[in-house]
Design a protein around this motif. Structure first.
Motif, PDB file in Angstrom:
ATOM      1  N   ALA A 154       0.840  -1.205   0.000  1.00  0.00           N
ATOM      2  CA  ALA A 154       0.000   0.000   0.000  1.00  0.00           C
ATOM      3  C   ALA A 154       0.872   1.250   0.000  1.00  0.00           C
ATOM      4  O   ALA A 154       1.940   1.278   0.620  1.00  0.00           O
ATOM      5  CB  ALA A 154      -0.935  -0.012   1.200  1.00  0.00           C
ATOM      6  N   HIS A 155       0.415   2.286  -0.702  1.00  0.00           N
ATOM      7  CA  HIS A 155       1.246   3.474  -0.935  1.00  0.00           C
ATOM      8  C   HIS A 155       0.472   4.746  -0.603  1.00  0.00           C
ATOM      9  O   HIS A 155      -0.693   4.906  -0.973  1.00  0.00           O
ATOM     10  CB  HIS A 155       1.687   3.508  -2.400  1.00  0.00           C
ATOM     11  N   ASP A 156       1.125   5.650   0.086  1.00  0.00           N
ATOM     12  CA  ASP A 156       0.550   6.956   0.427  1.00  0.00           C
ATOM     13  C   ASP A 156       0.913   7.941  -0.676  1.00  0.00           C
ATOM     14  O   ASP A 156       1.958   8.591  -0.632  1.00  0.00           O
ATOM     15  CB  ASP A 156       1.093   7.413   1.789  1.00  0.00           C
ATOM     16  N   ARG A 174      -2.150   5.468   4.311  1.00  0.00           N
ATOM     17  CA  ARG A 174      -2.294   4.676   3.085  1.00  0.00           C
ATOM     18  C   ARG A 174      -3.763   4.268   2.989  1.00  0.00           C
ATOM     19  O   ARG A 174      -4.144   3.158   3.326  1.00  0.00           O
ATOM     20  CB  ARG A 174      -1.358   3.468   3.121  1.00  0.00           C
ATOM     21  N   ASP A 203      -4.474   7.070  -3.458  1.00  0.00           N
ATOM     22  CA  ASP A 203      -3.750   6.071  -2.674  1.00  0.00           C
ATOM     23  C   ASP A 203      -4.059   4.662  -3.178  1.00  0.00           C
ATOM     24  O   ASP A 203      -3.171   3.805  -3.254  1.00  0.00           O
ATOM     25  CB  ASP A 203      -4.119   6.171  -1.196  1.00  0.00           C
ATOM     26  N   SER A 244      -1.308   2.287  -4.903  1.00  0.00           N
ATOM     27  CA  SER A 244      -0.994   1.013  -4.254  1.00  0.00           C
ATOM     28  C   SER A 244      -0.995  -0.118  -5.279  1.00  0.00           C
ATOM     29  O   SER A 244      -0.105  -0.979  -5.274  1.00  0.00           O
ATOM     30  CB  SER A 244      -2.015   0.735  -3.141  1.00  0.00           C
TER      31      SER A 244
END
Length: 320
Positions: free
Chosen positions: A196-198, A205, A213, A217
């Motif tokens: 998962a990516h912010d 996230r 987001d 992700s």
């Protein structure tokens, strides 16, 4: 990419809770008592353990759903009719137009194809409209008790404990599919922790309500799985009657030029010089009398998202 395939077959199944048998072996209460100790041993705090397991009951419908997933039991042509329906294509174009600047920036950053991201978004949650409202803790606990994928399901529940203990999610956010996947791109808990990516930099996230987001992700997952920029995922092909099916190995890769020597031709157009030098496998998901596909490394990257040939073809088809 996909030509008109065989007519859709109706898939009719009537399932009632009364027809679902309890799994053989231990009761849910016995499994729950044993898992409580394993969750505590993983380091989950008492509050997290209580929030996850106190009063938990199985959902018998989950077991039946696990045994009849459409991408595994529907014929390919029937699955594709749904995966790339006119409505899903129309909604996908609208979703891309509304989020184009963000999607293109994410795709460029992670070097993935933007249409692939949109297609996954469409298949996983209808572009964020239907992320699922099942309690994923209940879903995963039911799957663990059922036993077919116990180790996997228990591992995902332990990942949920880590999410809660670290403040990545609240207990009431943990809703999603019957299979335990969450958010707009349907990440299972362990994948959330790893990929998962912010995107917007707000320190969270948020794959549930933040489209950027969620899409970032998915792009991070594809990129880390080995997505090759500018290369195809799958090409539909014509397989000649003279093809030696007895010698065919679905796991064998050959240069497209070598497949061409064996009579494999693209269903539309001609092979490009660049494509002839790439390695691909021949996939015949409906047997020798059905449609054929050359699948490239990017196809196997999509399989990392969902290990179903129909799903991966559906994503590529919808993206096109």
């Amino acid at each position: 990419m996909i030509r008109t395939l065989l007519a859709s077959l109706a898939l009719v199944a009537t399932v009632t809770t009364a027809t679902l048998a309890q799994p053989d072996g231990e009761s849910f209460a016995d499994w729950l008592a044993g898992f409580r100790g394993r969750l505590e041993a993983s380091g989950a705090t008492p509050d997290t353990v209580a929030s996850m397991l106190d009063g938990l009951e199985p959902d018998m419908r989950i077991i039946e759903r696990d045994r009849s997933q459409p991408e595994f039991v529907r014929p390919l042509w029937s699955y594709l009719d749904i995966a790339a329906s006119d409505l899903r294509i129309r909604n996908g174009r609208a979703a891309y137009a509304e989020n184009r600047e963000t999607v293109d920036a994410i795709a460029a950053h992670f070097e993935v194809r933007p249409e692939i991201l949109i297609a996954i978004w469409g298949l996983e949650s209808s572009y964020g409209e239907i992320p699922g409202n099942n309690d994923i803790v209940r879903s995963l606990a039911t799957l663990a008790w059922e036993g077919r994928r116990r180790n996997w399901a228990e591992g995902e529940l332990i990942a949920v404990g880590h999410m809660l203990d670290n403040g990545y999610a609240t207990r009431d956010q943990l809703t999603g599919s019957w299979a335990g996947a969450m958010g707009q791109m349907q990440f299972i808990p362990s994948t959330y922790l790893e990929r998962a990516h912010d995107w917007d930099g707000d320190g969270r996230r948020n794959i549930w309500t933040n489209e950027a987001d969620a899409l970032a992700s998915a792009a991070n997952l594809l990129g880390r799985a080995g997505w090759r920029p500018g290369q195809p995922a799958v090409v539909e092909v014509d397989v000649p009657e003279s093809f030696d099916f007895a010698a065919w190995d679905p796991g064998q890769s050959r240069l497209v030029s070598q497949w061409a020597v064996l009579g494999i031709e693209p269903a539309r157009g001609e092979w490009s010089a660049d494509l002839l030098m790439q390695a691909a496998r021949l996939d015949l998901p409906a047997g020798g009398s059905g449609p054929g596909f050359l699948t490239f490394p990017n196809f196997r990257v999509i399989l990392r998202y969902n290990n179903s040939t129909s799903y991966a073809i559906g994503v590529a088809h919808l993206a096109d």
